[in-house]
Design a protein around this motif. Structure first.
Motif, PDB file in Angstrom:
ATOM      1  N   GLN A   1       0.833  -1.208   0.000  1.00 46.16           N
ATOM      2  CA  GLN A   1       0.000   0.000   0.000  1.00 46.16           C
ATOM      3  C   GLN A   1       0.870   1.261   0.000  1.00 46.16           C
ATOM      4  OE1 GLN A   1      -3.004   0.017   3.106  1.00 46.16           O
ATOM      5  NE2 GLN A   1      -3.489  -2.126   2.786  1.00 46.16           N
TER       6      GLN A   1
ATOM      7  N   GLU B   1       1.299   4.096  -2.944  1.00 54.64           N
ATOM      8  CA  GLU B   1       1.102   5.531  -2.690  1.00 54.64           C
ATOM      9  C   GLU B   1       2.281   6.353  -3.216  1.00 54.64           C
ATOM     10  OE1 GLU B   1       0.050   7.331   1.317  1.00 54.64           O
ATOM     11  OE2 GLU B   1      -0.646   5.270   1.602  1.00 54.64           O
TER      12      GLU B   1
ATOM     13  N   ASP C   1       2.389   6.231  -7.052  1.00 54.89           N
ATOM     14  CA  ASP C   1       1.340   7.117  -7.597  1.00 54.89           C
ATOM     15  C   ASP C   1       1.779   8.571  -7.579  1.00 54.89           C
ATOM     16  OD1 ASP C   1      -0.402   5.172  -8.163  1.00 54.89           O
ATOM     17  OD2 ASP C   1      -1.858   5.620  -6.575  1.00 54.89           O
TER      18      ASP C   1
ATOM     19  N   ILE D   1       3.098  11.600   2.111  1.00 55.92           N
ATOM     20  CA  ILE D   1       2.893  10.283   2.721  1.00 55.92           C
ATOM     21  C   ILE D   1       2.567  10.386   4.214  1.00 55.92           C
ATOM     22  CG2 ILE D   1       3.934   7.991   3.157  1.00 55.92           C
ATOM     23  CD1 ILE D   1       3.441   8.572   0.169  1.00 55.92           C
TER      24      ILE D   1
END
Ligand code: PHE
Length: 348
Positions: free
Chosen positions: A114, A118, A121, A241
């Motif tokens: 995950q 992130e 992306d 993040i």
């Protein structure tokens, strides 16, 4: 008893049996026994020949009427039984659409995946291309072309699993810098890439180290790239993040393939900077290494280092996950205990 009386009795008995049956198979048995070749009607008809010529047609037609009547009754009964069975079946198979359904538990990407997704992306949005390299790597790319010749002492920091003298489990995703630089045609413009993947080191496992972990390499090479571009890029990523409540710092460091080099620390999630066991009482946790690409790395890959330069970084998504979710032992990520992993189901 006359033949006619016999036939009437057969009929009455037959009709009673038909009316009493509730079952298709039993009904069929009745049909066979009443109307079949060995049935009472057939047998009775054989007695016709003993009758007088006047009586014969009369009794014959009576027998036919009985046969027709029984046949009609059997057919009607058959339809009635079938209709009843269908009605029963429909009643039994009724679905109560208001009953709650069975919950099917769906999986989700692993918490480290995950984090990787992130980060990837974010860099895609910043215009980076994503490249994936081999985990079984040549010494040439993993070390030599990263400015770590065979006898370089910094190799000791990254001892690994060798498959042959020249082939090893990669210790870092940095070999993807060399592989990409070697291929890129700078006449088409600069290069911006990230490369996520798994790396291996002969580390002793402890709460913050594992012999196998993840990295995301980043590389930007173009004209006029400066260290402030690197700092701005890393700040954007850290705030994206972790959010802005975490602070970060750049600390001078050493990597053979970057000059100058930095390590980037983020506020310790456990003590929020006060100092604790998790951060070895520094208040900071190291999450990535970075620096300006060493000219030797460019030269070895055939890139003109007078014209081109850039920065590189290597992110540790495992550390990111520890920080973001307050996990103090990296080994928990690899135990595959669903009770632990299900805490990070972020689809709500
Ligand atoms: N490859 C380095 C490591 O594994 C991290 C790094 C990547 C440092 C890119 C500088 C630039 O420690």
């Amino acid at each position: 008893m006359s033949l006619k009386e016999d036939l009437t009795q057969i009929k009455d008995q037959g009709l009673a049996e038909i009316a009493a049956t509730d079952d298709l198979k039993a009904l069929n048995d009745i049909r066979v026994s009443l109307l079949g070749k060995k049935g009472p009607i057939t047998t009775a008809l054989r007695g016709i020949r003993d009758l007088s010529p006047e009586e014969r047609p009369q009794v014959g037609s009576y027998a036919n009427t009985i046969r027709d009547e029984l046949t009609t009754e059997i057919d009607a009964r058959k339809q009635a039984i079938e209709a009843k069975e269908l009605a029963q079946k429909l009643a039994n198979e009724t679905i109560d659409v208001t009953l709650p359904g069975n919950q099917v538990r769906q999986g989700q990407p692993h918490v480290i995946q995950q984090i990787i997704d992130e980060v990837v992306d974010l860099f895609i949005r910043m215009g980076y291309q994503v490249l994936v390299g081999p985990e079984v790597e040549e010494d040439k790319y993993n070390f030599e072309m990263m400015n770590l010749p065979k006898d370089h002492p910094a190799r000791d920091m990254q001892d690994t699993f060798y498959l042959t003298d020249d082939i090893l489990m990669r210790t870092q995703t940095s070999p993807m810098q060399a592989r990409t630089l070697e291929k890129h045609n700078f006449e088409d413009g600069g290069l911006k890439m990230i490369s996520p993947g798994i790396v291996y080191r002969r580390d002793t496992d402890d709460p913050t180290h594992s012999h196998q972990f993840h990295q995301i390499e980043g590389l930007v090479v173009d004209k006029n790239i400066t260290m402030s571009d690197l700092k701005g890029t890393l700040a954007t990523m850290i705030h994206e993040i972790f959010g802005t409540k975490f602070n970060y710092r750049l600390r001078p460091s050493y990597f053979p393939f970057t000059e100058p080099s930095v390590e980037v620390d983020v506020t310790c999630f456990n003590c929020m900077g006060k100092g604790c066991d998790v951060c070895k009482h520094t208040g900071w946790i190291e999450v990535l290494g970075a620096g300006m690409v060493h000219p030797n790395v460019l030269k070895m890959a055939g890139v003109d280092s007078d014209q081109f330069g850039g920065f590189a970084f290597g992110i540790g998504p495992d550390r990111f996950a520890m920080l973001k979710y307050g996990v103090s032992d990296i080994r928990d990520f690899y135990l595959d205990d669903v009770r632990f992993l299900n805490q990070f189901d972020r689809r709500g």
